[in-house]
Write an enzyme that holds these catalytic residues in place. Structure first.
Site, mmCIF file in Angstrom:
data_model
loop_
_atom_site.group_PDB
_atom_site.id
_atom_site.type_symbol
_atom_site.label_atom_id
_atom_site.label_comp_id
_atom_site.label_asym_id
_atom_site.label_seq_id
_atom_site.Cartn_x
_atom_site.Cartn_y
_atom_site.Cartn_z
ATOM 1 N N GLU A 126 -13.201 -96.269 108.032
ATOM 2 C CA GLU A 126 -12.764 -97.202 109.083
ATOM 3 C C GLU A 126 -13.863 -97.383 110.132
ATOM 4 O O GLU A 126 -14.040 -98.470 110.678
ATOM 5 C CB GLU A 126 -11.450 -96.699 109.707
ATOM 6 C CG GLU A 126 -10.278 -96.905 108.747
ATOM 7 C CD GLU A 126 -9.142 -95.912 108.879
ATOM 8 O OE1 GLU A 126 -9.065 -95.201 109.893
ATOM 9 O OE2 GLU A 126 -8.329 -95.839 107.936
ATOM 10 N N SER B 179 -3.947 -91.549 100.871
ATOM 11 C CA SER B 179 -2.530 -91.531 100.489
ATOM 12 C C SER B 179 -2.097 -90.208 99.869
ATOM 13 O O SER B 179 -1.208 -90.178 99.015
ATOM 14 C CB SER B 179 -2.198 -92.706 99.559
ATOM 15 O OG SER B 179 -2.479 -93.936 100.209
ATOM 16 N N HIS C 137 -16.137 -91.879 108.630
ATOM 17 C CA HIS C 137 -14.891 -92.359 108.032
ATOM 18 C C HIS C 137 -15.056 -93.837 107.677
ATOM 19 O O HIS C 137 -15.709 -94.587 108.409
ATOM 20 C CB HIS C 137 -13.716 -92.165 109.004
ATOM 21 C CG HIS C 137 -12.392 -92.366 108.339
ATOM 22 N ND1 HIS C 137 -11.889 -93.629 108.098
ATOM 23 C CD2 HIS C 137 -11.497 -91.497 107.822
ATOM 24 C CE1 HIS C 137 -10.725 -93.505 107.465
ATOM 25 N NE2 HIS C 137 -10.472 -92.220 107.293
ATOM 26 N N ASN D 46 -5.853 -86.336 109.831
ATOM 27 C CA ASN D 46 -6.589 -87.321 110.628
ATOM 28 C C ASN D 46 -5.548 -88.219 111.273
ATOM 29 O O ASN D 46 -4.968 -89.071 110.605
ATOM 30 C CB ASN D 46 -7.536 -88.125 109.720
ATOM 31 C CG ASN D 46 -8.235 -89.250 110.477
ATOM 32 O OD1 ASN D 46 -8.135 -89.339 111.706
ATOM 33 N ND2 ASN D 46 -8.927 -90.106 109.753
ATOM 34 N N LYS E 188 -5.990 -90.502 113.298
ATOM 35 C CA LYS E 188 -6.507 -91.857 113.589
ATOM 36 C C LYS E 188 -6.081 -92.247 115.006
ATOM 37 O O LYS E 188 -6.047 -91.383 115.878
ATOM 38 C CB LYS E 188 -6.036 -92.849 112.516
ATOM 39 C CG LYS E 188 -6.376 -92.337 111.108
ATOM 40 C CD LYS E 188 -6.233 -93.350 110.030
ATOM 41 C CE LYS E 188 -6.627 -92.731 108.694
ATOM 42 N NZ LYS E 188 -6.596 -93.669 107.595
ATOM 43 N N GLY F 153 -4.399 -95.480 103.248
ATOM 44 C CA GLY F 153 -3.314 -96.191 103.917
ATOM 45 C C GLY F 153 -2.627 -97.220 103.041
ATOM 46 O O GLY F 153 -1.859 -98.052 103.528
HETATM 47 P P1 13P Z 1 -3.858 -92.008 104.489
HETATM 48 O O1 13P Z 1 -3.510 -90.593 104.107
HETATM 49 O O2 13P Z 1 -2.953 -92.587 105.528
HETATM 50 O O3 13P Z 1 -4.056 -92.875 103.295
HETATM 51 O O4 13P Z 1 -5.315 -91.925 105.207
HETATM 52 C C1 13P Z 1 -6.311 -91.226 104.582
HETATM 53 C C2 13P Z 1 -7.456 -91.114 105.523
HETATM 54 O O5 13P Z 1 -8.123 -92.076 105.819
HETATM 55 C C3 13P Z 1 -7.714 -89.805 106.113
HETATM 56 O O6 13P Z 1 -8.937 -89.790 106.786
#
Ligand code: 13P
Length: 259
Positions: A101, A219, A99, A13, A15, A179
């Site tokens: 977010e 993570s 997601h 992802n 983002k 994250g």
């Molecule tokens: P990270 O791997 O950066 O923690 O993000 C995970 C995530 O939100 C994948 O959709």
């Protein structure tokens, strides 16, 4: 992973990172690092404007392209929205929905997650939804993780047939692990992924639950992926930060393919 019933999926992802002009370099760097077998499915979910160049860049590679969101509407006066048909037309095979977010910053409700899932599963589209669920730290500390996850899964799948659920992927992403560099332990991740499968078994049947890929996200990286992927109910990963670097991303893909 239980490869007898489910093919592992490693989905990046991106983002709101990367540029269209960087997709070719990314693909060229990733290509020689990919496994030679078809033991798993690799996906990169990119921002909308990067999709056409990413589709071109990964042509001939065993990498599918995904999106990060979709409109609930088919077409019409919805300024700024992108329909499932538009994504399909570009060659998109997967799409993340719900997601954390988007839930946190864009008011994405469980009802919207359900409607987006249905838009992707429409017979004229057939894009695989990657439905994200996960608890906050506060919910985990209050001991309501399982109720919360059961509710999110139930709402996301509301009204779907068993055949439609068999075309979905669910990603367990604890909000506190995204994250933050703070990964769920393999035990914590396995416990919730197993619970998600049990929830689907209760709502549908054993065959549907057994076929459903359940991913872990939060993570996950080149160092911790092997331990997480060794868990019986974790069928792959949804990878944020580590999917931006071909060297790291390929280690995770190779771990899932068993190479
Ligand atoms: P990270 O791997 O950066 O923690 O993000 C995970 C995530 O939100 C994948 O959709």
């Amino acid at each position: 992973m239980n490869k007898k019933y489910r093919k592992p999926i490693i989905a990046g992802n991106w983002k709101m990172n990367m540029l269209a002009s960087q997709t070719k370099d990314f693909a060229d760097e990733l290509k020689p690092l990919l496994p030679k077998t078809r033991g798993c499915e690799s996906v990169v979910c990119a921002p909308y404007p990067l999709i056409p160049s990413l589709v071109k860049a990964v042509k001939g590679m065993r990498v599918a392209v995904g999106a990060q969101d979709v409109s609930v509407h088919d077409k019409g006066a919805y300024t700024g929205e992108v329909s499932a048909a538009m994504l399909k037309d570009l060659g998109v095979k997967y799409c993340i929905v719900g997601h954390s977010e988007r839930r946190a910053y864009h008011g994405e409700t469980d009802e919207l997650v359900n409607a987006k899932t249905k838009a992707l599963l429409a017979p004229e589209v057939e894009i695989t939804p990657i439905i994200c669920v996960g608890e906050t730290l506060d919910q985990r500390e209050k001991g309501i993780t399982m109720e919360w996850i059961a509710m999110q899964v139930k709402c996301a799948l509301n009204g779907l047939t068993d055949a439609e659920v068999r075309r979905c992927v669910i990603a367990y992403e604890p909000v506190w692990a995204i994250g933050t560099g703070k990964t769920a332990t393999a035990e914590q991740a396995q416990e919730v992924c197993e619970f998600i499968r049990a929830t689907v078994r209760k709502l549908y049947d054993a065959k549907t639950a057994r076929a459903l890929p359940v991913l872990y996200g939060g993570s996950m990286n080149a160092k911790n992926c092997a331990e997480l992927l060794a868990c019986p109910d974790i069928d792959g990963g949804l990878i944020g930060g580590a999917s931006l670097k071909p060297a790291d991303f390929s280690v995770i893909i190779n771990a899932a393919c068993g190479e």
